[in-house]
Design an enzyme around this catalytic site. Sequence first.
Site, PDB file in Angstrom:
ATOM      1  N   GLY A   7       0.822  -1.222   0.000  1.00 43.90           N
ATOM      2  CA  GLY A   7       0.000   0.000   0.000  1.00 43.90           C
ATOM      3  C   GLY A   7       0.849   1.262   0.000  1.00 43.90           C
ATOM      4  N   GLY A   8       2.049   1.164  -0.548  1.00 43.79           N
ATOM      5  CA  GLY A   8       2.977   2.304  -0.527  1.00 43.79           C
ATOM      6  C   GLY A   8       2.629   3.420  -1.498  1.00 43.79           C
ATOM      7  N   ALA A   9       1.617   3.195  -2.350  1.00 45.09           N
ATOM      8  CA  ALA A   9       1.214   4.277  -3.255  1.00 45.09           C
ATOM      9  C   ALA A   9       0.073   5.107  -2.659  1.00 45.09           C
ATOM     10  CB  ALA A   9       0.798   3.715  -4.613  1.00 45.09           C
ATOM     11  N   GLY A  10      -0.301   4.773  -1.428  1.00 44.59           N
ATOM     12  CA  GLY A  10      -1.337   5.546  -0.742  1.00 44.59           C
ATOM     13  C   GLY A  10      -0.725   6.674   0.071  1.00 44.59           C
ATOM     14  N   PHE A  11      -1.539   7.290   0.875  1.00 45.34           N
ATOM     15  CA  PHE A  11      -1.127   8.477   1.630  1.00 45.34           C
ATOM     16  C   PHE A  11       0.020   8.190   2.606  1.00 45.34           C
ATOM     17  CE2 PHE A  11      -2.557  10.759   5.706  1.00 45.34           C
ATOM     18  CZ  PHE A  11      -1.664  11.802   5.537  1.00 45.34           C
ATOM     19  N   ILE A  12      -0.225   7.344   3.607  1.00 42.22           N
ATOM     20  CA  ILE A  12       0.804   7.151   4.640  1.00 42.22           C
ATOM     21  C   ILE A  12       1.973   6.341   4.081  1.00 42.22           C
ATOM     22  CG2 ILE A  12       1.274   6.411   7.007  1.00 42.22           C
ATOM     23  CD1 ILE A  12      -1.743   6.604   7.558  1.00 42.22           C
ATOM     24  N   GLY A  13       1.650   5.325   3.263  1.00 41.67           N
ATOM     25  CA  GLY A  13       2.706   4.485   2.693  1.00 41.67           C
ATOM     26  C   GLY A  13       3.705   5.290   1.870  1.00 41.67           C
ATOM     27  N   THR A 124      -5.450   0.919  13.333  1.00 44.52           N
ATOM     28  CA  THR A 124      -6.047   2.236  13.565  1.00 44.52           C
ATOM     29  C   THR A 124      -6.707   2.305  14.946  1.00 44.52           C
ATOM     30  OG1 THR A 124      -7.943   3.587  12.885  1.00 44.52           O
ATOM     31  CG2 THR A 124      -8.011   1.306  12.232  1.00 44.52           C
ATOM     32  N   ASP A 125      -6.819   3.517  15.466  1.00 42.70           N
ATOM     33  CA  ASP A 125      -7.534   3.699  16.744  1.00 42.70           C
ATOM     34  C   ASP A 125      -9.026   3.373  16.597  1.00 42.70           C
ATOM     35  OD1 ASP A 125      -8.296   5.928  15.235  1.00 42.70           O
ATOM     36  OD2 ASP A 125      -7.792   7.405  16.775  1.00 42.70           O
ATOM     37  N   GLU A 126      -9.508   3.305  15.344  1.00 47.99           N
ATOM     38  CA  GLU A 126     -10.947   3.090  15.146  1.00 47.99           C
ATOM     39  C   GLU A 126     -11.398   1.693  15.580  1.00 47.99           C
ATOM     40  OE1 GLU A 126     -12.648   4.863  11.644  1.00 47.99           O
ATOM     41  OE2 GLU A 126     -10.943   6.215  11.426  1.00 47.99           O
ATOM     42  N   TYR A 149     -15.423  -0.541   8.073  1.00 43.35           N
ATOM     43  CA  TYR A 149     -13.969  -0.333   7.958  1.00 43.35           C
ATOM     44  C   TYR A 149     -13.278  -0.768   9.251  1.00 43.35           C
ATOM     45  CZ  TYR A 149      -9.593   2.279   8.562  1.00 43.35           C
ATOM     46  OH  TYR A 149      -8.293   2.628   8.861  1.00 43.35           O
ATOM     47  N   LYS A 153     -10.585  -3.856  10.086  1.00 45.92           N
ATOM     48  CA  LYS A 153      -9.258  -3.637  10.664  1.00 45.92           C
ATOM     49  C   LYS A 153      -9.107  -4.431  11.971  1.00 45.92           C
ATOM     50  CE  LYS A 153      -6.441  -1.138   9.351  1.00 45.92           C
ATOM     51  NZ  LYS A 153      -5.337  -1.318   8.369  1.00 45.92           N
TER      52      LYS A 153
HETATM   53  P1  NAD Z   1      -4.909   5.058   1.487  1.00 47.77           P
HETATM   54  O1  NAD Z   1      -6.311   4.698   1.187  1.00 47.77           O
HETATM   55  O2  NAD Z   1      -4.424   6.428   1.161  1.00 47.77           O
HETATM   56  O3  NAD Z   1      -3.919   4.048   0.744  1.00 47.77           O
HETATM   57  C1  NAD Z   1      -4.157   2.672   0.702  1.00 47.77           C
HETATM   58  C2  NAD Z   1      -3.200   2.071  -0.321  1.00 47.77           C
HETATM   59  O4  NAD Z   1      -3.384   0.647  -0.318  1.00 47.77           O
HETATM   60  C3  NAD Z   1      -3.450   2.551  -1.758  1.00 47.77           C
HETATM   61  O5  NAD Z   1      -2.231   2.846  -2.384  1.00 47.77           O
HETATM   62  C4  NAD Z   1      -4.117   1.349  -2.419  1.00 47.77           C
HETATM   63  O6  NAD Z   1      -3.880   1.266  -3.819  1.00 47.77           O
HETATM   64  C5  NAD Z   1      -3.472   0.196  -1.663  1.00 47.77           C
HETATM   65  N1  NAD Z   1      -4.291  -1.024  -1.683  1.00 47.77           N
HETATM   66  C6  NAD Z   1      -5.619  -1.125  -1.425  1.00 47.77           C
HETATM   67  N2  NAD Z   1      -6.001  -2.404  -1.563  1.00 47.77           N
HETATM   68  C7  NAD Z   1      -4.889  -3.134  -1.888  1.00 47.77           C
HETATM   69  C8  NAD Z   1      -4.647  -4.505  -2.141  1.00 47.77           C
HETATM   70  N3  NAD Z   1      -5.633  -5.405  -2.093  1.00 47.77           N
HETATM   71  N4  NAD Z   1      -3.388  -4.884  -2.423  1.00 47.77           N
HETATM   72  C9  NAD Z   1      -2.375  -3.972  -2.495  1.00 47.77           C
HETATM   73  N5  NAD Z   1      -2.555  -2.661  -2.277  1.00 47.77           N
HETATM   74  C10 NAD Z   1      -3.799  -2.252  -1.979  1.00 47.77           C
HETATM   75  O7  NAD Z   1      -4.697   4.729   3.023  1.00 47.77           O
HETATM   76  P2  NAD Z   1      -3.817   5.486   4.117  1.00 47.77           P
HETATM   77  O8  NAD Z   1      -4.599   6.613   4.663  1.00 47.77           O
HETATM   78  O9  NAD Z   1      -2.462   5.713   3.576  1.00 47.77           O
HETATM   79  O10 NAD Z   1      -3.757   4.366   5.253  1.00 47.77           O
HETATM   80  C11 NAD Z   1      -2.722   3.382   5.241  1.00 47.77           C
HETATM   81  C12 NAD Z   1      -2.948   2.415   6.378  1.00 47.77           C
HETATM   82  O11 NAD Z   1      -2.950   3.121   7.606  1.00 47.77           O
HETATM   83  C13 NAD Z   1      -4.277   1.678   6.317  1.00 47.77           C
HETATM   84  O12 NAD Z   1      -4.055   0.350   6.718  1.00 47.77           O
HETATM   85  C14 NAD Z   1      -5.156   2.408   7.308  1.00 47.77           C
HETATM   86  O13 NAD Z   1      -6.119   1.544   7.861  1.00 47.77           O
HETATM   87  C15 NAD Z   1      -4.135   2.834   8.333  1.00 47.77           C
HETATM   88  N6  NAD Z   1      -4.465   4.059   9.084  1.00 47.77           N
HETATM   89  C16 NAD Z   1      -4.791   5.206   8.405  1.00 47.77           C
HETATM   90  C17 NAD Z   1      -5.054   6.373   9.136  1.00 47.77           C
HETATM   91  C18 NAD Z   1      -5.379   7.675   8.434  1.00 47.77           C
HETATM   92  O14 NAD Z   1      -5.718   8.646   9.119  1.00 47.77           O
HETATM   93  N7  NAD Z   1      -5.266   7.769   7.119  1.00 47.77           N
HETATM   94  C19 NAD Z   1      -5.001   6.344  10.534  1.00 47.77           C
HETATM   95  C20 NAD Z   1      -4.651   5.153  11.188  1.00 47.77           C
HETATM   96  C21 NAD Z   1      -4.384   4.026  10.438  1.00 47.77           C
HETATM   97  P1  TYD Z   2     -12.428  11.139   7.901  1.00 39.09           P
HETATM   98  O1  TYD Z   2     -11.351  12.024   7.385  1.00 39.09           O
HETATM   99  O2  TYD Z   2     -13.274  10.407   6.930  1.00 39.09           O
HETATM  100  O3  TYD Z   2     -11.726  10.148   8.933  1.00 39.09           O
HETATM  101  P2  TYD Z   2     -12.390   9.072   9.962  1.00 39.09           P
HETATM  102  O4  TYD Z   2     -13.832   8.934   9.678  1.00 39.09           O
HETATM  103  O5  TYD Z   2     -11.640   7.847   9.650  1.00 39.09           O
HETATM  104  O6  TYD Z   2     -12.120   9.625  11.333  1.00 39.09           O
HETATM  105  O7  TYD Z   2     -13.390  11.999   8.815  1.00 39.09           O
HETATM  106  C1  TYD Z   2     -12.921  12.701   9.948  1.00 39.09           C
HETATM  107  C2  TYD Z   2     -14.108  13.274  10.664  1.00 39.09           C
HETATM  108  O8  TYD Z   2     -14.715  14.268   9.824  1.00 39.09           O
HETATM  109  C3  TYD Z   2     -15.222  12.268  10.931  1.00 39.09           C
HETATM  110  O9  TYD Z   2     -15.829  12.599  12.185  1.00 39.09           O
HETATM  111  C4  TYD Z   2     -16.209  12.473   9.797  1.00 39.09           C
HETATM  112  C5  TYD Z   2     -16.081  13.955   9.524  1.00 39.09           C
HETATM  113  N1  TYD Z   2     -16.291  14.377   8.117  1.00 39.09           N
HETATM  114  C6  TYD Z   2     -17.160  15.434   7.843  1.00 39.09           C
HETATM  115  O10 TYD Z   2     -17.794  16.004   8.752  1.00 39.09           O
HETATM  116  N2  TYD Z   2     -17.298  15.824   6.542  1.00 39.09           N
HETATM  117  C7  TYD Z   2     -16.642  15.228   5.514  1.00 39.09           C
HETATM  118  O11 TYD Z   2     -16.832  15.617   4.333  1.00 39.09           O
HETATM  119  C8  TYD Z   2     -15.749  14.147   5.815  1.00 39.09           C
HETATM  120  C9  TYD Z   2     -14.993  13.449   4.731  1.00 39.09           C
HETATM  121  C10 TYD Z   2     -15.598  13.768   7.145  1.00 39.09           C
END
Ligand code: NAD
Ligand code: TYD
Length: 335
Positions: A7-13, A124-126, A149, A153
């Site tokens: 998942g390195g092409a996503g946000f955190i990766g 995730t904390d969720e 979701y 997780k």
């Molecule tokens: P993201 O949605 O931006 O990126 C996910 C990446 O995974 C994408 O590049 C996608 O192409 C890849 N992917 C999806 N399905 C796949 C599969 N079957 N095989 C290979 N690659 C696949 O997500 P993110 O926000 O970068 O989150 C990364 C991780 O961190 C996730 O596991 C998420 O649950 C966890 N996390 C995210 C947050 C947050 O705030 N974004 C917080 C806590 C934990």
């Molecule tokens: P989000 O970024 O989707 O993260 P998560 O649901 O995983 O915490 O949403 C963050 C908070 O913002 C969540 O309480 C839902 C709210 N939210 C809105 O009020 N409006 C929006 O358009 C979005 C995307 C989220």
Amino acid sequence: MKVLVTGGAGFIGSNFIRYVLSRHPDWEITNLDKLTYAGNLDSLRDVDSCPRYLFVKGDIANRKVVDKVLKQGFDVIVNFAAESHVDRSIIDSSPFIKTNVQGTQVLLEGARQHGVKLFLHISTDEVYGSLGTEGKFTEESPLLPNSPYAASKAAADCLCRAYYRTYGLPVIITRCSNNYGPFQFPEKLIPLVITNALEDKSIPIYGNGLNVRDWIYVADHCQALDLIIQQGKPGEIYNIGGNNNTTNLELVKYILNIMGKPRSLITFVSDRPGHDRRYALDTTKIRQQLHWKLTTSFEEGLRRTIQWYLENESWWRKIKSGEYIKYYHRMYSQT
Ligand code: NAD
Ligand code: TYD
């Protein structure tokens, strides 16, 4: 050290890959990513030509693909790959089960068979569910996920635990709070607010906007993961949080204020079904046991993030001109 990042092409990766390549000249990274709607190779252009970086397109839920990749031999797997957006999981949970649960199982099994030395699972904390007005989640808190979701997780976390207990696979689970920063897909709250504000478009707030999230700058999360890879203890869970709790409404007003945009852009819409009220993490364990410290204040992180979206318009405009917005916004109507 050879590291497989999924998942390195996503946000955190993508932020993590950039972070570790620049800090560890002896690390080699392979990035296995399916390139779903959230995967974006534009987020990795600057590391593309690095000889210590390799991209492989593939699905973590596909045994053959995973086996072929793991044959290269890895010391560490960092599993970011996931379907990550709560709203999408409400519309259709199937891809969440496939990737987040089945995909994690396939990777765990592959790690076991190929003798991987550390499986770092990014959770995730969720998974802990929702808090009332008081308290914080510790690593001992029960798993009480509320969205599909979060449930997917939590299921993956349980599999990780089982692989540690049953097979002795060296697994570490991290549970982080809401991340923000460069390269975040603009369906998540902070980039949605910034990019809509830049376009003078309305900003949807679900329900009354009083839901509380704990926000962490993505580089601080990456730093914690780097530390855990080097010093974390297999079998353990580490909470990672920003110690920064704010309501969605306060947050949106704050961003609009920094950007000099009017509050009239705020539009209250119907609430997210099963909307978690509050997340807050107790991060004593990682701070005391691994001496981890937050380095980016919320104010500084937000300013940097806004600046990044200002300077990288082509990155997010390409995404926003696509179909994704229609997909999930049909769920919410103006109140
Ligand atoms: P993201 O949605 O931006 O990126 C996910 C990446 O995974 C994408 O590049 C996608 O192409 C890849 N992917 C999806 N399905 C796949 C599969 N079957 N095989 C290979 N690659 C696949 O997500 P993110 O926000 O970068 O989150 C990364 C991780 O961190 C996730 O596991 C998420 O649950 C966890 N996390 C995210 C947050 C947050 O705030 N974004 C917080 C806590 C934990
Ligand atoms: P989000 O970024 O989707 O993260 P998560 O649901 O995983 O915490 O949403 C963050 C908070 O913002 C969540 O309480 C839902 C709210 N939210 C809105 O009020 N409006 C929006 O358009 C979005 C995307 C989220």
